[in-house]
Design a protein around this motif. Structure first.
Motif, PDB file in Angstrom:
ATOM      1  N   MET A 117      37.180  28.199  46.745  1.00 42.58           N
ATOM      2  CA  MET A 117      38.165  28.450  45.704  1.00 42.58           C
ATOM      3  C   MET A 117      38.857  29.778  46.010  1.00 42.58           C
ATOM      4  O   MET A 117      38.287  30.839  45.783  1.00 42.58           O
ATOM      5  N   ALA A 154      31.088  28.189  38.769  1.00 42.98           N
ATOM      6  CA  ALA A 154      32.213  28.342  39.700  1.00 42.98           C
ATOM      7  C   ALA A 154      33.507  28.732  38.986  1.00 42.98           C
ATOM      8  O   ALA A 154      34.219  29.639  39.408  1.00 42.98           O
ATOM      9  N   SER A 155      33.826  28.049  37.890  1.00 42.54           N
ATOM     10  CA  SER A 155      35.090  28.342  37.197  1.00 42.54           C
ATOM     11  C   SER A 155      35.040  29.720  36.533  1.00 42.54           C
ATOM     12  O   SER A 155      36.034  30.451  36.519  1.00 42.54           O
ATOM     13  N   GLU A 170      38.887  36.978  47.479  1.00 40.60           N
ATOM     14  CA  GLU A 170      38.770  35.555  47.758  1.00 40.60           C
ATOM     15  C   GLU A 170      37.384  35.152  47.270  1.00 40.60           C
ATOM     16  O   GLU A 170      36.367  35.565  47.828  1.00 40.60           O
ATOM     17  N   ALA A 171      37.339  34.411  46.177  1.00 43.75           N
ATOM     18  CA  ALA A 171      36.064  34.027  45.574  1.00 43.75           C
ATOM     19  C   ALA A 171      35.668  32.645  46.079  1.00 43.75           C
ATOM     20  O   ALA A 171      36.448  31.700  46.024  1.00 43.75           O
ATOM     21  N   VAL A 207      40.974  32.416  44.958  1.00 44.07           N
ATOM     22  CA  VAL A 207      41.489  32.772  43.647  1.00 44.07           C
ATOM     23  C   VAL A 207      42.836  33.463  43.714  1.00 44.07           C
ATOM     24  O   VAL A 207      43.612  33.367  42.792  1.00 44.07           O
ATOM     25  N   ALA A 232      36.911  36.972  38.980  1.00 42.87           N
ATOM     26  CA  ALA A 232      37.642  37.572  40.106  1.00 42.87           C
ATOM     27  C   ALA A 232      39.058  37.945  39.682  1.00 42.87           C
ATOM     28  O   ALA A 232      39.560  39.015  40.034  1.00 42.87           O
ATOM     29  N   LYS A 233      39.697  37.067  38.908  1.00 45.99           N
ATOM     30  CA  LYS A 233      41.051  37.354  38.414  1.00 45.99           C
ATOM     31  C   LYS A 233      41.046  38.581  37.500  1.00 45.99           C
ATOM     32  O   LYS A 233      41.915  39.455  37.594  1.00 45.99           O
ATOM     33  N   TRP A 277      33.316  32.214  37.635  1.00 46.23           N
ATOM     34  CA  TRP A 277      33.394  33.162  38.763  1.00 46.23           C
ATOM     35  C   TRP A 277      34.849  33.382  39.173  1.00 46.23           C
ATOM     36  O   TRP A 277      35.272  34.501  39.456  1.00 46.23           O
ATOM     37  N   GLU A 278      35.603  32.310  39.191  1.00 50.43           N
ATOM     38  CA  GLU A 278      37.027  32.398  39.525  1.00 50.43           C
ATOM     39  C   GLU A 278      37.762  33.286  38.527  1.00 50.43           C
ATOM     40  O   GLU A 278      38.568  34.148  38.902  1.00 50.43           O
ATOM     41  N   GLN A 279      37.469  33.089  37.240  1.00 49.08           N
ATOM     42  CA  GLN A 279      38.126  33.892  36.209  1.00 49.08           C
ATOM     43  C   GLN A 279      37.702  35.351  36.306  1.00 49.08           C
ATOM     44  O   GLN A 279      38.519  36.267  36.125  1.00 49.08           O
ATOM     45  N   SER A 293      32.658  29.623  45.987  1.00 47.58           N
ATOM     46  CA  SER A 293      31.476  29.127  45.279  1.00 47.58           C
ATOM     47  C   SER A 293      30.852  27.950  46.016  1.00 47.58           C
ATOM     48  O   SER A 293      31.550  27.119  46.580  1.00 47.58           O
TER      49      SER A 293
END
Length: 430
Positions: free
Chosen positions: A13, A50-51, A70-71, A15, A57-58, A53-55, A73
């Motif tokens: 993912m 995972a989702s 760059e995240a 990000v 990172a943002k 984690w993406e948020q 998972s």
């Protein structure tokens, strides 16, 4: 952490890319080669978040516009493979999630010294490498013991239940008898997956030493006699009780794929107790809104034995900064760790979004998962033992030693033979 051993497809993912786009850089960029920006790759081994984690990172990038993340998972339990795969593809992973035993085994040369980081003041769970320096940031605290269905147990005893009142094996047996007398034919649903019976249940004897590594080193030196050790025997005496035909739903055929059925049974209240960790709540809540908690696993009949009064708990996922990353990338990685501990959004991500039990006393958030709450309360009350799985090579225990433990449960191997199998394994470790 470790519950699904089948291979999963890696989910990449990305990000964010740099605002000027284009290069699809690998995370190897130095700080001054892209307008002052630092590009880092962060690997998350907990696929179920995972989702989130993406948020995270943002949100981190919003607070640190000079850092691009760059995240990546992967699925639960596949952290090591994911890190290896990315490294083999030419990426430099700046911050990697791994199991605590990795930094004294497979990845003993991977991490940098984090002993001087501020966050060590707010936790006792930083993980040390072979040199005794803190190299692992404790991302999540987990614990295990005897998970119980509160409503079933309280119905059986006719009142409020204090799980810490079960501080001897005889008291556990008396509780099982009461549950049985209340109409529950099989109080225990004991599932026997390799990770459960081996690197969780069967490592608990290591906690008889203040530092579990002490016993590991004695085993390697051939100087620890399991067969004559009261604690080692005590845990198997308790296991004998739990897997017996008298109390265990699967007692007639104790080995099998019972994980799902055990959780359904305890979740519905058809059984009352299983051996597992706080991660089991997702399976339990699928069938019931009941409350659940932990009973310590008693090892003998001495109510004053600390082993009978505490729950195994500790970091099960750590974040480690790669010494092969550039100095700028390492500093960016440190910023991310501090963000998790001290930034309000980082704190919220850790506990409220990821539903992780924080290792940090300054985090004001509490998980809502009742098993997580029970572990958190044990941590706060000082009623925890080390998470004994962290002191062994979990893959070896799951693959090499678990079959012997399963044979013991099925009464196809003697306890003396089991002791010999474990001792032989350790004598071959270098």
């Amino acid at each position: 952490m470790k519950k699904t051993l089948a291979l999963f497809l890696v989910i990449l993912m990305v990000v964010a890319l740099t605002a000027c786009g284009g290069s699809g850089n690998s995370g190897n960029t130095a700080a001054d080669s892209n307008g002052g920006k630092v590009n880092i790759v962060i690997v998350n081994g907990k696929g179920e978040i995972a989702s989130q984690w993406e948020q995270a990172a943002k949100d981190f990038m919003a607070a640190n516009p000079d850092i691009t993340v760059e995240a990546v998972s992967g699925a639960v339990g596949e952290t090591v493979n994911l890190l290896d795969k990315l490294t083999a593809s030419g990426k430099t992973v700046t911050l990697a999630m791994m199991s605590p035993d990795s930094i004294v085994n497979k990845y003993k040369d991977f991490g940098i010294d984090l002993s001087g980081e501020k966050w060590n003041q707010d936790t006792v769970y930083g993980v040390k490498d072979l040199s005794g320096k803190i190299a692992g940031f404790p991302f999540s605290i987990e614990g295990f013991g005897l998970v119980y269905n509160k409503s079933v147990v309280e119905k059986a005893i006719g009142g409020t239940f204090d799980p810490y009142s079960i501080n001897t094996r005889d008291k556990l047996k008396a509780l099982l008898d009461k549950i049985q007398a209340s109409g529950v034919k099989y109080p225990v649903a004991y599932q026997t997956e390799n990770w459960s019976v081996a690197n969780h249940y069967s490592t608990q004897f290591l906690n008889q030493a203040e530092d579990p590594n002490t016993i590991v080193e004695q085993l390697k030196a051939g100087k620890f006699d399991l067969a004559s050790n009261a604690v080692w025997n005590g845990y198997y005496d308790t296991m004998d009780l739990l897997v017996s035909k008298a109390y265990n739903k699967y007692g007639e055929r104790p080995l099998g794929k019972y994980y799902d059925d055990a959780h359904l049974s305890v979740g519905k209240g058809e059984s009352a107790i299983l051996f597992n960790g706080n991660w089991a709540f997702d399976s339990l809540k699928a069938v019931s809104g009941e409350s659940f908690g932990f009973i310590p696993v008693p090892v003998d009949n001495n109510p004053d034995n600390p082993l009978n009064n505490k729950i195994a708990a500790g970091p099960t996922n750590i974040l480690v900064i790669n010494k092969s990353a550039t100095a700028a990338q390492q500093e960016a990685g440190k910023k991310f760790l501090n963000w998790l501990v001290y930034d309000q959004k980082g704190q919220d991500f850790l506990v409220n979004q990821a539903q992780v039990i924080s290792a940090f006393k300054n985090n004001p958030n509490k998980v809502t998962n009742p098993l997580g709450v029970a572990i958190g309360e044990a941590v706060q009350a000082g009623k925890t033992l080390p998470f004994s799985s962290n002191y062994v090579k979990v893959e070896d225990w799951g693959n090499i030693l678990a079959p012997d433990i399963q044979k013991y449960i099925a009464q196809k191997e003697s306890r003396a033979d089991l002791a010999k199998a474990i001792e032989t394994y350790y004598k071959n470790q270098h």
